[in-house]
Design a protein around this motif. Sequence first.
Motif, PDB file in Angstrom:
ATOM      1  N   HIS A   1      -5.016  -1.818   0.396  1.00 60.08           N
ATOM      2  CA  HIS A   1      -4.334  -1.446  -0.733  1.00 60.08           C
ATOM      3  C   HIS A   1      -4.584  -1.738  -2.169  1.00 60.08           C
ATOM      4  O   HIS A   1      -4.105  -1.648  -3.395  1.00 60.08           O
ATOM      5  CB  HIS A   1      -2.938  -1.921  -0.351  1.00 60.08           C
ATOM      6  CG  HIS A   1      -2.341  -2.793  -0.593  1.00 60.08           C
ATOM      7  ND1 HIS A   1      -2.614  -3.349   0.997  1.00 60.08           N
ATOM      8  CD2 HIS A   1      -2.394  -3.319  -1.265  1.00 60.08           C
ATOM      9  CE1 HIS A   1      -2.616  -5.143   0.813  1.00 60.08           C
ATOM     10  NE2 HIS A   1      -2.072  -5.363  -0.735  1.00 60.08           N
TER      11      HIS A   1
ATOM     12  N   ASP B   1      -0.043   3.982  -6.808  1.00 64.25           N
ATOM     13  CA  ASP B   1       0.886   4.563  -7.677  1.00 64.25           C
ATOM     14  C   ASP B   1       1.228   6.197  -8.226  1.00 64.25           C
ATOM     15  O   ASP B   1       0.352   6.779  -8.264  1.00 64.25           O
ATOM     16  CB  ASP B   1       0.347   3.650  -9.047  1.00 64.25           C
ATOM     17  CG  ASP B   1       1.528   3.335  -9.859  1.00 64.25           C
ATOM     18  OD1 ASP B   1       2.240   3.925 -10.411  1.00 64.25           O
ATOM     19  OD2 ASP B   1       0.996   2.369 -10.677  1.00 64.25           O
TER      20      ASP B   1
ATOM     21  N   SER C   1      -4.392   2.774  -4.395  1.00 60.98           N
ATOM     22  CA  SER C   1      -3.771   2.755  -4.647  1.00 60.98           C
ATOM     23  C   SER C   1      -2.505   3.839  -4.806  1.00 60.98           C
ATOM     24  O   SER C   1      -2.952   4.844  -4.402  1.00 60.98           O
ATOM     25  CB  SER C   1      -3.268   2.901  -5.771  1.00 60.98           C
ATOM     26  OG  SER C   1      -2.553   3.178  -7.065  1.00 60.98           O
TER      27      SER C   1
ATOM     28  N   HIS D   1       5.982  -3.240  -4.835  1.00 60.95           N
ATOM     29  CA  HIS D   1       6.768  -2.888  -4.043  1.00 60.95           C
ATOM     30  C   HIS D   1       7.447  -3.673  -2.705  1.00 60.95           C
ATOM     31  O   HIS D   1       8.678  -3.071  -2.358  1.00 60.95           O
ATOM     32  CB  HIS D   1       5.462  -2.090  -3.169  1.00 60.95           C
ATOM     33  CG  HIS D   1       5.274  -1.945  -1.308  1.00 60.95           C
ATOM     34  ND1 HIS D   1       5.317  -3.030  -0.869  1.00 60.95           N
ATOM     35  CD2 HIS D   1       6.014  -0.839  -0.727  1.00 60.95           C
ATOM     36  CE1 HIS D   1       5.706  -2.195   0.362  1.00 60.95           C
ATOM     37  NE2 HIS D   1       5.833  -1.308   0.619  1.00 60.95           N
TER      38      HIS D   1
ATOM     39  N   ARG E   1      -3.931   8.763  -1.612  1.00 62.01           N
ATOM     40  CA  ARG E   1      -4.507   7.421  -2.592  1.00 62.01           C
ATOM     41  C   ARG E   1      -5.072   8.176  -3.580  1.00 62.01           C
ATOM     42  O   ARG E   1      -5.674   8.737  -3.841  1.00 62.01           O
ATOM     43  CB  ARG E   1      -4.977   6.746  -1.444  1.00 62.01           C
ATOM     44  CG  ARG E   1      -4.101   6.017  -0.235  1.00 62.01           C
ATOM     45  CD  ARG E   1      -2.904   5.466  -1.089  1.00 62.01           C
ATOM     46  NE  ARG E   1      -1.995   5.040   0.534  1.00 62.01           N
ATOM     47  CZ  ARG E   1      -1.201   5.113   0.897  1.00 62.01           C
ATOM     48  NH1 ARG E   1      -0.450   6.026   0.620  1.00 62.01           N
ATOM     49  NH2 ARG E   1      -0.435   5.106   2.319  1.00 62.01           N
TER      50      ARG E   1
ATOM     51  N   ASP F   1       2.846  -0.192  -6.266  1.00 60.62           N
ATOM     52  CA  ASP F   1       1.681  -1.180  -5.392  1.00 60.62           C
ATOM     53  C   ASP F   1       2.399  -2.616  -4.996  1.00 60.62           C
ATOM     54  O   ASP F   1       3.519  -2.791  -5.852  1.00 60.62           O
ATOM     55  CB  ASP F   1       0.884  -1.199  -6.460  1.00 60.62           C
ATOM     56  CG  ASP F   1       0.085   0.164  -6.201  1.00 60.62           C
ATOM     57  OD1 ASP F   1      -0.292   0.974  -5.133  1.00 60.62           O
ATOM     58  OD2 ASP F   1      -1.284   0.809  -6.714  1.00 60.62           O
TER      59      ASP F   1
END
Length: 417
Positions: A76, A82, A80, A110, A308, A106
């Motif tokens: 991760h 996000d 990302s 998170h 991602r 992220d």
Amino acid sequence: MHGTLQSNEDARARAYSLPLEDINVGDPNLFFTDSHWPYFDRLRKEAPVHYCRDSEFGPYWSVTKYNDIMAIETNHQTFSSDSELGGITIRDSRPDLRRPSFISMDQPKHGPQRKTVAPMFTPTNLDQLAATIRERACLILDNLPRNETFDWVDRVSVELTTQMLATLFDFPWDERRKLTYWSDIATAVPGAGMVESVDEKQVILEECGAYFKKLWNERINQAPKPDLLSMMAHSEATRNMDERNFLGNLILLIIGGNDTTRNSISGAVYALNKFPDQYKKLRDNPALIESFVPEVIRWQTPLSHMRRTALADTKIGDKQIKKGDKVVMWYVSGNRDEEVIENPYEFIIDRKRPRNHLSFGFGIHRCVGLRLAELQLKIVWEEILKRFETIEVVEEPKRVYSSFIKGYETLPVRIAA
Ligand code: HEM
């Protein structure tokens, strides 16, 4: 109008006749018509990390093999989730409508938000929920018609998961179908039936937000209780969420708990009809429910993918990925990767390692509700096996028009008297 179901041979011929660079596995029509399989078979063999230059989602990479997906899930730092970069689905949300939720955040944001709701899904809490789930499942099953065709999706899968969700939120019971509606709206593709435009969708989701805001205001003024709203209202990490983060987390929890489990419950009936020898095996030995449940979740793969965005230049397999590239991890394909899963197209209820699948994701975002999902399926099948000899699928299901939610709009079935 979307395409009609193609024969397996037609789908295969088309998948293998296209130039590789023209393949766009994100096309929702492939999933609607259940013809996506040969495209993924081909990509796993010929281009396991594949670039689609041009699509309705813009350019994107498809990662189709199990181990490559795992490598992304567990990295991760480079890949990302996000929402500001596009989030977790192949379709970017419109920048002005972005709603961050902890699935699309992220670290370090998170972790604390996830921790807030995680106690709901601990084994101890689930033990307490089990009796309620069973009681409700029994009521639903006891009221099903006999010798008559009905829609399994609406009568059982939707009802059961909606009731569960209403319990998790302590949502007004008689209005619980609102949750189903909002969940369907949140995942609807504009123009495909439910809503005409993104704006129309937005208006409805704001109504959802306003409804929950009212409940939130009640809960924040009450002593903490074990429901998801109260948990968020009383936790340091979530108490002061802004409107967008609030709506984002709500929608996450509504969709998370709804469509996925719903489609696993329907998928189980469909799979057992496709593989009648496995249905017999299960009837003869109900203890196999333990491995049957994860096999259903692998076979169905209720979410086809997660997406991602690369935070830095990097490599996946032998392909060079650039910072900012969109990377789609196709669970639906990883779960059919013959190098990791033996006879992956077969539905086998007594597999040795049934939890060896990607349907719940992996890494820091691995599904927080997975035990609850498994528990619901387990209980409903224990009760089904006590009651019905066979649930017969009488027509092919109508599928969801989406390359994200993999499921069924309708599944016509009949239960003998
Ligand atoms: C068979 C049913 C289900 C499937 C297949 C499923 C699948 C997934 C997947 C693929 C992810 C993302 C994993 C990743 O990015 O690595 C996820 C995350 C999540 N799921 Fe589920 N899910 C299911 C049931 C549920 C239920 C019942 C709930 C709760 C009521 C739930 C709540 C969530 C939440 C809150 C997240 C975000 C976790 C995080 O970002 O840390 N899911 N789920």
